[in-house]
Write a protein that holds these residues in place. Sequence first.
Motif, PDB file in Angstrom:
ATOM      1  N   THR A 132       6.055 -10.535  19.461  1.00  0.00           N
ATOM      2  CA  THR A 132       6.423  -9.482  20.403  1.00  0.00           C
ATOM      3  C   THR A 132       7.452  -9.978  21.416  1.00  0.00           C
ATOM      4  OG1 THR A 132       5.575  -8.070  22.189  1.00  0.00           O
ATOM      5  CG2 THR A 132       4.345 -10.082  21.740  1.00  0.00           C
ATOM      6  N   ASN A 133       8.353  -9.083  21.779  1.00  0.00           N
ATOM      7  CA  ASN A 133       9.321  -9.358  22.838  1.00  0.00           C
ATOM      8  C   ASN A 133       8.790  -8.938  24.203  1.00  0.00           C
ATOM      9  OD1 ASN A 133      11.208 -10.456  21.133  1.00  0.00           O
ATOM     10  ND2 ASN A 133      12.507  -8.640  21.026  1.00  0.00           N
ATOM     11  N   GLY A 134       7.542  -8.497  24.254  1.00  0.00           N
ATOM     12  CA  GLY A 134       6.959  -8.019  25.499  1.00  0.00           C
ATOM     13  C   GLY A 134       6.599  -9.142  26.463  1.00  0.00           C
ATOM     14  N   VAL A 135       6.123  -8.750  27.638  1.00  0.00           N
ATOM     15  CA  VAL A 135       5.744  -9.697  28.687  1.00  0.00           C
ATOM     16  C   VAL A 135       4.476 -10.422  28.264  1.00  0.00           C
ATOM     17  CG1 VAL A 135       5.107  -9.936  31.118  1.00  0.00           C
ATOM     18  CG2 VAL A 135       6.787  -8.197  30.422  1.00  0.00           C
ATOM     19  N   ASP A 136       4.489 -11.758  28.305  1.00  0.00           N
ATOM     20  CA  ASP A 136       3.431 -12.570  27.709  1.00  0.00           C
ATOM     21  C   ASP A 136       2.033 -12.204  28.198  1.00  0.00           C
ATOM     22  OD1 ASP A 136       3.110 -15.387  26.112  1.00  0.00           O
ATOM     23  OD2 ASP A 136       1.668 -15.265  27.754  1.00  0.00           O
ATOM     24  N   HIS A 137       1.788 -12.282  29.509  1.00  0.00           N
ATOM     25  CA  HIS A 137       0.416 -12.084  29.977  1.00  0.00           C
ATOM     26  C   HIS A 137      -0.043 -10.641  29.819  1.00  0.00           C
ATOM     27  CE1 HIS A 137       2.422 -10.721  33.698  1.00  0.00           C
ATOM     28  NE2 HIS A 137       1.263 -10.162  34.025  1.00  0.00           N
ATOM     29  N   ILE A 138       0.891  -9.698  29.875  1.00  0.00           N
ATOM     30  CA  ILE A 138       0.536  -8.297  29.673  1.00  0.00           C
ATOM     31  C   ILE A 138       0.156  -8.051  28.209  1.00  0.00           C
ATOM     32  CG2 ILE A 138       1.375  -5.918  29.735  1.00  0.00           C
ATOM     33  CD1 ILE A 138       0.856  -7.167  32.482  1.00  0.00           C
ATOM     34  N   GLN A 139       0.924  -8.599  27.277  1.00  0.00           N
ATOM     35  CA  GLN A 139       0.621  -8.401  25.864  1.00  0.00           C
ATOM     36  C   GLN A 139      -0.726  -9.018  25.502  1.00  0.00           C
ATOM     37  OE1 GLN A 139       2.427  -6.046  25.399  1.00  0.00           O
ATOM     38  NE2 GLN A 139       3.965  -6.524  23.842  1.00  0.00           N
ATOM     39  N   ARG A 140      -1.025 -10.166  26.063  1.00  0.00           N
ATOM     40  CA  ARG A 140      -2.318 -10.802  25.795  1.00  0.00           C
ATOM     41  C   ARG A 140      -3.469  -9.951  26.342  1.00  0.00           C
ATOM     42  NH1 ARG A 140      -1.775 -15.936  23.863  1.00  0.00           N
ATOM     43  NH2 ARG A 140       0.373 -16.728  23.934  1.00  0.00           N
ATOM     44  N   ARG A 141      -3.283  -9.378  27.506  1.00  0.00           N
ATOM     45  CA  ARG A 141      -4.325  -8.512  28.074  1.00  0.00           C
ATOM     46  C   ARG A 141      -4.479  -7.241  27.264  1.00  0.00           C
ATOM     47  NH1 ARG A 141      -2.817  -8.010  34.309  1.00  0.00           N
ATOM     48  NH2 ARG A 141      -4.371  -6.332  34.155  1.00  0.00           N
ATOM     49  N   ARG A 142      -3.386  -6.701  26.757  1.00  0.00           N
ATOM     50  CA  ARG A 142      -3.452  -5.479  25.955  1.00  0.00           C
ATOM     51  C   ARG A 142      -4.175  -5.740  24.633  1.00  0.00           C
ATOM     52  NH1 ARG A 142       1.767  -3.463  24.565  1.00  0.00           N
ATOM     53  NH2 ARG A 142       0.869  -1.390  24.338  1.00  0.00           N
ATOM     54  N   ILE A 143      -3.895  -6.882  24.020  1.00  0.00           N
ATOM     55  CA  ILE A 143      -4.589  -7.234  22.781  1.00  0.00           C
ATOM     56  C   ILE A 143      -6.084  -7.417  23.038  1.00  0.00           C
ATOM     57  CG2 ILE A 143      -4.855  -9.049  21.030  1.00  0.00           C
ATOM     58  CD1 ILE A 143      -1.760  -9.410  21.275  1.00  0.00           C
ATOM     59  N   ALA A 144      -6.416  -8.064  24.145  1.00  0.00           N
ATOM     60  CA  ALA A 144      -7.828  -8.259  24.491  1.00  0.00           C
ATOM     61  C   ALA A 144      -8.535  -6.922  24.701  1.00  0.00           C
ATOM     62  CB  ALA A 144      -7.942  -9.118  25.742  1.00  0.00           C
ATOM     63  N   SER A 145      -7.820  -5.934  25.250  1.00  0.00           N
ATOM     64  CA  SER A 145      -8.408  -4.619  25.493  1.00  0.00           C
ATOM     65  C   SER A 145      -8.467  -3.761  24.234  1.00  0.00           C
ATOM     66  CB  SER A 145      -7.595  -3.866  26.562  1.00  0.00           C
ATOM     67  OG  SER A 145      -7.591  -4.560  27.789  1.00  0.00           O
ATOM     68  N   SER A 146      -7.698  -4.121  23.226  1.00  0.00           N
ATOM     69  CA  SER A 146      -7.547  -3.276  22.036  1.00  0.00           C
ATOM     70  C   SER A 146      -8.690  -3.377  21.042  1.00  0.00           C
ATOM     71  CB  SER A 146      -6.241  -3.638  21.316  1.00  0.00           C
ATOM     72  OG  SER A 146      -6.368  -4.912  20.676  1.00  0.00           O
ATOM     73  N   GLY A 147      -9.423  -4.493  21.077  1.00  0.00           N
ATOM     74  CA  GLY A 147     -10.438  -4.735  20.065  1.00  0.00           C
ATOM     75  C   GLY A 147      -9.924  -5.443  18.830  1.00  0.00           C
ATOM     76  N   LEU A 148      -8.635  -5.795  18.827  1.00  0.00           N
ATOM     77  CA  LEU A 148      -8.029  -6.470  17.676  1.00  0.00           C
ATOM     78  C   LEU A 148      -8.099  -7.981  17.774  1.00  0.00           C
ATOM     79  CD1 LEU A 148      -4.738  -4.357  17.321  1.00  0.00           C
ATOM     80  CD2 LEU A 148      -6.889  -4.039  16.079  1.00  0.00           C
ATOM     81  N   GLY A 149      -8.442  -8.491  18.942  1.00  0.00           N
ATOM     82  CA  GLY A 149      -8.329  -9.924  19.210  1.00  0.00           C
ATOM     83  C   GLY A 149      -9.078 -10.807  18.236  1.00  0.00           C
ATOM     84  N   GLY A 150     -10.220 -10.346  17.730  1.00  0.00           N
ATOM     85  CA  GLY A 150     -11.016 -11.159  16.822  1.00  0.00           C
ATOM     86  C   GLY A 150     -10.357 -11.419  15.481  1.00  0.00           C
ATOM     87  N   TYR A 151      -9.345 -10.640  15.142  1.00  0.00           N
ATOM     88  CA  TYR A 151      -8.656 -10.792  13.852  1.00  0.00           C
ATOM     89  C   TYR A 151      -7.323 -11.534  13.986  1.00  0.00           C
ATOM     90  CZ  TYR A 151     -11.996  -7.129  12.768  1.00  0.00           C
ATOM     91  OH  TYR A 151     -13.154  -6.409  12.625  1.00  0.00           O
ATOM     92  N   ILE A 152      -6.911 -11.808  15.217  1.00  0.00           N
ATOM     93  CA  ILE A 152      -5.588 -12.388  15.466  1.00  0.00           C
ATOM     94  C   ILE A 152      -5.707 -13.871  15.777  1.00  0.00           C
ATOM     95  CG2 ILE A 152      -3.620 -12.335  17.050  1.00  0.00           C
ATOM     96  CD1 ILE A 152      -4.198  -9.274  17.296  1.00  0.00           C
ATOM     97  N   SER A 153      -4.938 -14.676  15.045  1.00  0.00           N
ATOM     98  CA  SER A 153      -4.997 -16.122  15.191  1.00  0.00           C
ATOM     99  C   SER A 153      -4.139 -16.621  16.341  1.00  0.00           C
ATOM    100  CB  SER A 153      -4.543 -16.784  13.884  1.00  0.00           C
ATOM    101  OG  SER A 153      -4.497 -18.175  14.009  1.00  0.00           O
ATOM    102  N   PHE A 154      -2.962 -16.019  16.542  1.00  0.00           N
ATOM    103  CA  PHE A 154      -2.062 -16.476  17.601  1.00  0.00           C
ATOM    104  C   PHE A 154      -1.133 -15.350  18.025  1.00  0.00           C
ATOM    105  CE2 PHE A 154       0.047 -17.462  13.595  1.00  0.00           C
ATOM    106  CZ  PHE A 154       1.333 -16.993  13.793  1.00  0.00           C
ATOM    107  N   ILE A 155      -0.551 -15.523  19.208  1.00  0.00           N
ATOM    108  CA  ILE A 155       0.370 -14.534  19.769  1.00  0.00           C
ATOM    109  C   ILE A 155       1.655 -15.249  20.153  1.00  0.00           C
ATOM    110  CG2 ILE A 155       0.731 -12.829  21.594  1.00  0.00           C
ATOM    111  CD1 ILE A 155      -2.396 -12.844  21.893  1.00  0.00           C
ATOM    112  N   ALA A 156       2.761 -14.847  19.570  1.00  0.00           N
ATOM    113  CA  ALA A 156       4.070 -15.416  19.891  1.00  0.00           C
ATOM    114  C   ALA A 156       4.865 -14.385  20.682  1.00  0.00           C
ATOM    115  CB  ALA A 156       4.820 -15.789  18.620  1.00  0.00           C
ATOM    116  N   THR A 157       5.271 -14.753  21.896  1.00  0.00           N
ATOM    117  CA  THR A 157       6.056 -13.853  22.731  1.00  0.00           C
ATOM    118  C   THR A 157       7.420 -14.466  23.020  1.00  0.00           C
ATOM    119  OG1 THR A 157       5.317 -14.753  24.858  1.00  0.00           O
ATOM    120  CG2 THR A 157       3.932 -13.052  23.853  1.00  0.00           C
TER     121      THR A 157
END
Length: 244
Positions: A132-157
């Motif tokens: 993602t080209n989005g803002v790092d800490h915001i994207q991480r918080r959005r993923i945590a709120s989404s319910g998808l976090g358990g399936y995601i290994s890493f986040i590259a911003t």
Amino acid sequence: MQTRHRLASAMKYTLFLFDLDDTLLDFRASEQLSFTRTMRELGLHEPGAALFPDYQAINLDLWKRFEQGTVTKDFLKVERFRQTFAAHRLELDAEAASRLYLESLSETVVLIDGALRLCESLAACGEIGIITNGVDHIQRRRIASSGLGGYISFIATSEACGHAKPDSRFFEYTTRMARSFSHAETVIVGDRLDADILGANRYGIDSCWFNPGRLANASQALPTCEVHRLDQVHASLAGLARAA
């Protein structure tokens, strides 16, 4: 269970790189909710009909300039509000608007239909990373709120990397985060031809264009396959293995 096993064994990909906004998360819905909440926080309870569309146009232009390397992300975050307020002769604090908007964005998460099920099925086949080209800490918080976090290994911003999609240096940074990487076994899934698909082309990996609007491809980017719904992604990627 047997069907899932057959799909996993047929899949040639072991690394799935997903764009986040407008691919897994409905950014447009979140954006409008967050913008409206921000204006109310600033005391503007009845914004004019053109305010949000004008903000979107300004924001889009600034993001394109960011991806071209002509503006910084910190500049973009405030400038989009400054220009919008100036265009409507509003004496509002652009820095406060930026802060309030970003805080709200991480709380107004809307999933694209099928996102959760798709991540669950592909996580059984390999590793999922977010690009993602989005803002790092915001994207991480959005993923945590989404319910998808358990399936995601890493986040590259792009913010953490220092380079944005479609720059190949962003994908070099991304693939170093994976447990293992080979060009032949990696695929990008995203909605942006100019960032996700073009980036895949330049880096020499396959791509799946998520195109729910059934837009024509008038660009130089060449997706390996195209889908219109997320529930088509798994079968389309498995089909590429059978066709190889």
